[in-house]
Design an enzyme around this catalytic site. Structure first.
Site, PDB file in Angstrom:
ATOM      1  N   ARG A 142     -45.606   2.765   6.991  1.00 22.80           N
ATOM      2  CA  ARG A 142     -44.805   2.682   8.918  1.00 22.80           C
ATOM      3  C   ARG A 142     -43.418   1.317   8.378  1.00 22.80           C
ATOM      4  O   ARG A 142     -44.568   0.626   7.229  1.00 22.80           O
ATOM      5  CB  ARG A 142     -45.368   2.335   9.435  1.00 22.80           C
ATOM      6  CG  ARG A 142     -46.304   4.033   9.632  1.00 22.80           C
ATOM      7  CD  ARG A 142     -48.032   3.734  10.692  1.00 22.80           C
ATOM      8  NE  ARG A 142     -48.615   4.448  10.467  1.00 22.80           N
ATOM      9  CZ  ARG A 142     -49.546   4.707  10.718  1.00 22.80           C
ATOM     10  NH1 ARG A 142     -50.320   4.026   9.476  1.00 22.80           N
ATOM     11  NH2 ARG A 142     -50.051   5.493  10.751  1.00 22.80           N
ATOM     12  N   LYS A 167     -52.159   1.232  10.265  1.00 22.02           N
ATOM     13  CA  LYS A 167     -52.283   1.419  11.829  1.00 22.02           C
ATOM     14  C   LYS A 167     -53.588   1.587  11.730  1.00 22.02           C
ATOM     15  O   LYS A 167     -54.372   2.596  11.482  1.00 22.02           O
ATOM     16  CB  LYS A 167     -51.932   1.999  12.198  1.00 22.02           C
ATOM     17  CG  LYS A 167     -51.766   2.606  13.862  1.00 22.02           C
ATOM     18  CD  LYS A 167     -50.900   3.926  14.069  1.00 22.02           C
ATOM     19  CE  LYS A 167     -50.959   4.836  15.071  1.00 22.02           C
ATOM     20  NZ  LYS A 167     -49.983   5.624  15.897  1.00 22.02           N
ATOM     21  N   HIS A 232     -38.460   5.221  10.284  1.00 20.79           N
ATOM     22  CA  HIS A 232     -39.755   6.095  10.537  1.00 20.79           C
ATOM     23  C   HIS A 232     -39.331   7.819   9.891  1.00 20.79           C
ATOM     24  O   HIS A 232     -40.210   8.180   9.445  1.00 20.79           O
ATOM     25  CB  HIS A 232     -40.028   6.564  11.579  1.00 20.79           C
ATOM     26  CG  HIS A 232     -41.823   5.812  11.982  1.00 20.79           C
ATOM     27  ND1 HIS A 232     -42.474   5.682  11.342  1.00 20.79           N
ATOM     28  CD2 HIS A 232     -41.986   7.424  12.427  1.00 20.79           C
ATOM     29  CE1 HIS A 232     -43.682   6.390  11.334  1.00 20.79           C
ATOM     30  NE2 HIS A 232     -43.243   7.509  12.205  1.00 20.79           N
ATOM     31  N   ARG A 235     -40.722   8.613   6.240  1.00 25.64           N
ATOM     32  CA  ARG A 235     -42.010   8.953   6.253  1.00 25.64           C
ATOM     33  C   ARG A 235     -41.987  10.042   7.142  1.00 25.64           C
ATOM     34  O   ARG A 235     -43.012  11.038   6.294  1.00 25.64           O
ATOM     35  CB  ARG A 235     -42.760   8.098   7.748  1.00 25.64           C
ATOM     36  CG  ARG A 235     -44.012   8.277   7.420  1.00 25.64           C
ATOM     37  CD  ARG A 235     -44.719   6.966   8.195  1.00 25.64           C
ATOM     38  NE  ARG A 235     -45.708   7.374   9.659  1.00 25.64           N
ATOM     39  CZ  ARG A 235     -46.991   6.913   8.578  1.00 25.64           C
ATOM     40  NH1 ARG A 235     -47.206   6.545   6.867  1.00 25.64           N
ATOM     41  NH2 ARG A 235     -47.986   7.713   9.272  1.00 25.64           N
ATOM     42  N   HIS A 258     -53.431   8.716   8.132  1.00 27.33           N
ATOM     43  CA  HIS A 258     -53.152   9.470   9.674  1.00 27.33           C
ATOM     44  C   HIS A 258     -54.511   9.401   9.691  1.00 27.33           C
ATOM     45  O   HIS A 258     -55.983   9.844   8.635  1.00 27.33           O
ATOM     46  CB  HIS A 258     -52.959  11.237   9.981  1.00 27.33           C
ATOM     47  CG  HIS A 258     -51.545  10.770   9.443  1.00 27.33           C
ATOM     48  ND1 HIS A 258     -51.230  12.006  10.185  1.00 27.33           N
ATOM     49  CD2 HIS A 258     -50.364  10.515  10.719  1.00 27.33           C
ATOM     50  CE1 HIS A 258     -49.565  11.825   9.978  1.00 27.33           C
ATOM     51  NE2 HIS A 258     -49.144  11.098   9.989  1.00 27.33           N
ATOM     52  N   TYR A 267     -46.230  18.109  10.778  1.00 25.67           N
ATOM     53  CA  TYR A 267     -45.372  18.830  10.142  1.00 25.67           C
ATOM     54  C   TYR A 267     -45.391  20.367   9.125  1.00 25.67           C
ATOM     55  O   TYR A 267     -44.359  20.798   8.286  1.00 25.67           O
ATOM     56  CB  TYR A 267     -45.171  17.411   8.657  1.00 25.67           C
ATOM     57  CG  TYR A 267     -45.182  16.166   8.995  1.00 25.67           C
ATOM     58  CD1 TYR A 267     -44.338  15.659   9.266  1.00 25.67           C
ATOM     59  CD2 TYR A 267     -46.484  15.433   9.003  1.00 25.67           C
ATOM     60  CE1 TYR A 267     -44.247  14.243  10.186  1.00 25.67           C
ATOM     61  CE2 TYR A 267     -46.398  13.803   9.582  1.00 25.67           C
ATOM     62  CZ  TYR A 267     -45.128  13.698   9.839  1.00 25.67           C
ATOM     63  OH  TYR A 267     -44.458  11.938  10.610  1.00 25.67           O
TER      64      TYR A 267
END
Length: 276
Positions: A142, A167, A232, A235, A258, A267
């Site tokens: 990120r 994150k 982004h 990514r 994640h 995805y």
């Protein structure tokens, strides 16, 4: 209300939200209060519904169209979280937020092809541009993770990159291939005489900001003619390419950092990919 907004911001920091949320959500609440022109105890669901309608009709400053569904959702979520916090800390008696927020559709757009990625690499004129591609595409970072990266977060010998505070304050280790390792080594050697610990630095040799990083990327996009792409999207692109090349969805989840597999499953909808 300034004290309450400040306290709400500290609450977001304590809960481990990313810098973008910490910086933007209190601002979104302030925008709402200016719109409502009412003191917090007198805010009701009518004010909030009116603001929702206002946001849905408000033109975007950059695109000329109305605000995106995700941006409207973020603003309303900020208001909901703030009033939830105020109720929990007994600053208000009841929470006036009654809207049932539905998450915006999980949709990933503007996935770059591998040929477009190669075009971006071919047009790099300075080291920083290539490093940004390596970090955001090659390592799937990120933007906030890239600017927070320090020199000692990269182990050249073991070919590993460490995200120590991603994150949600999550840590992860990313393997880096031979080409990226070699380029990282050359880049680090060029900065061996500088005291700054940051991996990416600006002209003043201080930690590079997210805006400066994006400016480098925009210059690269202009040279290639590729449009409507953000950092982004790099990514998003590496996630898609890894799945296309038969990496398991669990491994891609760990690579991206994640928390939920369902986030990575977005995805699999691209190019009719099959679930692994």
């Amino acid at each position: 209300m300034e004290d309450e907004i400040y306290a709400f911001r500290k609450e977001l920091q304590t809960l481990g939200y990313c810098k973008t949320v910490i910086n933007n959500y209190p601002k979104y609440v302030c925008h709402f209060l200016v719109f409502a022109q009412e003191t917090v105890p007198k805010i009701n669901d009518i004010h909030i519904k009116s603001y929702q309608k206002h946001l849905q009709q408000k033109p975007s400053r950059t695109k000329g169209k109305t605000l995106s569904e995700s941006h409207v959702h973020s603003q309303l979520l900020a208001i909901k979280m703030c009033f939830g916090y105020l109720e929990r800390t007994h600053k208000i008696n009841t929470n006036p937020f009654t809207l049932k927020l539905k998450s915006p559709k999980n949709e990933v757009k503007n996935i770059l092809t591998q040929e477009q990625i190669q075009t971006l690499y071919n047009h790099c004129q300075i080291q920083e541009q290539k490093m940004i591609l390596h970090l955001c595409y090659g390592c799937g970072l990120r933007r906030s993770e890239a600017v927070s990266l320090n020199k000692n977060d990269i182990n050249i010998e073991k070919k590993l990159l460490f995200i120590r505070n991603g994150k949600g304050k999550k840590r992860r280790v990313i393997p880096i291939n031979e080409v990226i390792t070699t380029d990282f080594k050359i880049f680090l050697e060029s900065k061996i005489n500088t005291e700054e610990i940051s991996f990416l630095t600006n002209k003043q040799n201080n930690r590079m900001s997210g805006n400066t990083m994006y400016s480098f990327f925009k210059e690269l996009l202009k040279k290639t003619g590729i449009k409507n792409v953000s950092l982004h999207h790099l990514r998003h692109s590496i996630a898609t390419h890894l799945l296309e090349n038969d990496m398991s969805i669990e491994m891609v989840r760990d690579f991206l950092g994640h928390s939920q597999l369902s986030t990575t499953q977005i995805y699999t909808q691209i190019n009719n990919l099959k679930m692994k």
